[in-house]
Design an enzyme around this catalytic site. Structure first.
Site, short mmCIF file in Angstrom:
data_model
loop_
_atom_site.label_atom_id
_atom_site.label_comp_id
_atom_site.label_asym_id
_atom_site.label_seq_id
_atom_site.Cartn_x
_atom_site.Cartn_y
_atom_site.Cartn_z
N GLY A 10 49.08 39.98 45.44
CA GLY A 10 49.29 41.87 44.79
C GLY A 10 50.64 42.27 45.00
N GLY A 13 53.03 44.73 42.78
CA GLY A 13 52.76 46.24 42.64
C GLY A 13 53.14 47.13 43.49
N ASP A 36 51.23 36.90 43.73
CA ASP A 36 50.70 37.26 42.45
C ASP A 36 50.89 36.87 41.08
OD1 ASP A 36 51.82 40.63 42.26
OD2 ASP A 36 51.40 39.65 40.38
N ILE A 37 49.39 36.98 40.44
CA ILE A 37 49.44 36.51 39.07
C ILE A 37 50.99 36.13 38.02
CG2 ILE A 37 48.24 38.57 37.65
CD1 ILE A 37 46.14 36.09 37.40
N ARG A 38 51.80 37.89 38.39
CA ARG A 38 53.10 37.90 37.38
C ARG A 38 54.26 37.73 38.59
NH1 ARG A 38 51.80 44.47 37.73
NH2 ARG A 38 51.50 43.24 40.35
N ASP A 55 46.35 32.47 41.20
CA ASP A 55 45.43 33.45 41.34
C ASP A 55 44.47 33.82 42.49
OD1 ASP A 55 42.82 35.49 40.56
OD2 ASP A 55 42.99 34.20 38.36
N ILE A 56 44.17 34.63 43.04
CA ILE A 56 43.25 34.60 44.03
C ILE A 56 42.07 34.03 44.02
CG2 ILE A 56 44.39 37.03 45.48
CD1 ILE A 56 42.63 38.30 44.84
N TYR A 155 35.28 50.32 40.80
CA TYR A 155 36.62 49.40 42.18
C TYR A 155 36.19 50.33 42.80
CZ TYR A 155 41.46 51.49 43.98
OH TYR A 155 42.83 50.84 44.30
N LYS A 159 35.48 48.88 46.39
CA LYS A 159 36.35 48.97 48.00
C LYS A 159 35.86 49.02 49.36
CE LYS A 159 40.84 48.58 46.20
NZ LYS A 159 41.73 47.61 47.87
#
Ligand code: AKB
Length: 339
Positions: A10, A13, A36-38, A55-56, A155, A159
């Site tokens: 990630g 971010g 990161d997917i992006r 992708d994780i 979320y 977590k």
């Protein structure tokens, strides 16, 4: 010989950018690889050794990574934030929980392969808390790690559960296996408050009103804040959040009396954030138009956190209080950013 690296998931971010900046400037640090997917923004790429667009949830990809590299530390930042997660809770669960299981499993396997424990640093959140109503929130004051663990968002549930998973993989993974697990992961988590960065805007969070307000003002755009003026939750300036992650990662194991720590810096109301914003951007047009459902989420989060365990165990101390965060970090950096 596989190359020793630090893995950040990630990474594209806002926390990922801050962490890459910091790690890439430190001497004697293994190079950073990011997943990161992006992908990773172009201006960040020279700071990392490799960018993996992926992708994780792709376990074959994670397997390839540990065959190719010797991963010393994982900063697992990839997650869907609280507001975003409420639009598709099952997808959020997959990314936030299954993604974390995949990474914990990969880190465990990596610990075996290298014959040494892999550190696993996990940003948790104030979203793990759920206060039942505003009078309770007002009376509760600074809450400790064990209080009010009744999250109302997917979320927050994710977590909180991932914190438990982290402890499980660190201390009890395959506890009934015939042969003892010699190398488990070294799991450590911080529960972050809302974060405010001068360089990036978060997406899909519910504490986003603070950074959104400031960034809109700096660009001369009007901003309608989606919570009431008297809304109070804890916040932190991004550089302190990066300091917290690195300090926890570097803390000697024997100093850690627990694996999940609150960290915080200041707890302004939304009106106080507006006033500070207006003191620099005096022409800013900021109004309050509460979105009742997002408001309810923020109202369930604590007004303040007790972070004395982090201060005692690994010397946590934020650099920026509210005034310093605005005067010394946010305003000068943001003004430069938008010219
Ligand atoms: C969110 O708003 O979802 C996050 C958080 C408080 O963890 N910023």
């Amino acid at each position: 010989m596989r190359k020793k690296v630090i893995l950040i998931t990630g990474a594209n971010g806002e926390v990922g950018h801050g962490l890459i900046h910091q790690l890439s400037g430190m001497a004697d640090m293994p190079p950073v690889i990011v997943l990161d997917i992006r992908g990773l923004d172009d201006h960040m790429r020279p700071r990392v050794y490799e960018t993996i667009v992926g992708d994780i949830l792709d376990t074959a990809l994670l397997e390839t990574l540990i065959n190719e590299y010797e991963i010393e530390t994982v900063y697992h930042l990839a997650a869907l934030l609280s507001t975003h997660s409420e639009f598709n809770p099952e997808v959020a669960h997959r990314v936030n929980v299954q993604g974390t299981v995949n990474l914990l499993r990969m880190a465990t396997e990596q610990s075996h392969l290298r014959g040494q424990t892999v550190k696993f640093i996990f940003p948790s959140s104030i979203a793990v808390y759920g206060l039942p109503d505003l009078p309770t929130k007002a009376a509760a004051g600074a809450i400790s790690e064990e209080q009010f663990l009744n999250p109302t968002t997917m979320y927050g549930c994710n977590k909180l559960y991932c914190e438990h998973l982290g402890r499980y993989y660190a201390f009890h993974y395959r506890q009934l296996a015939v042969t003892d697990e010699l190398y488990r992961v070294d799991f450590r988590a911080v529960r972050f408050p809302g974060l405010i960065s001068a360089l990036t805007l978060p997406t899909g969070g519910t504490s986003d009103y603070a950074p959104e307000m400031l960034h809109a003002a700096a660009q001369g755009k009007p901003y309608a804040c989606f919570v009431r003026e008297d809304t109070r939750i804890p916040f932190m300036a991004m550089p302190d959040a990066i300091t917290a992650l690195l300090a926890l990662a570097n803390a000697p194991t024997e100093h850690l009396s627990q694996r999940v720590y609150n960290v915080t810096s200041f707890s302004p109301t939304a009106a106080e954030i507006r006033d500070l914003t207006l003191s620099t951007f005096s022409g800013a047009h900021i109004t309050f138009q509460p979105h009742m459902k997002r408001q309810a989420i923020v109202d369930s989060w604590p007004a303040d956190l007790d972070d004395s365990a982090a201060r005692r165990d690994w010397g946590w101390q934020p650099k920026y209080d509210l005034r310093a965060a605005f005067d010394e970090y946010l305003i000068p950096t943001i003004a430069k950013r938008y010219g």
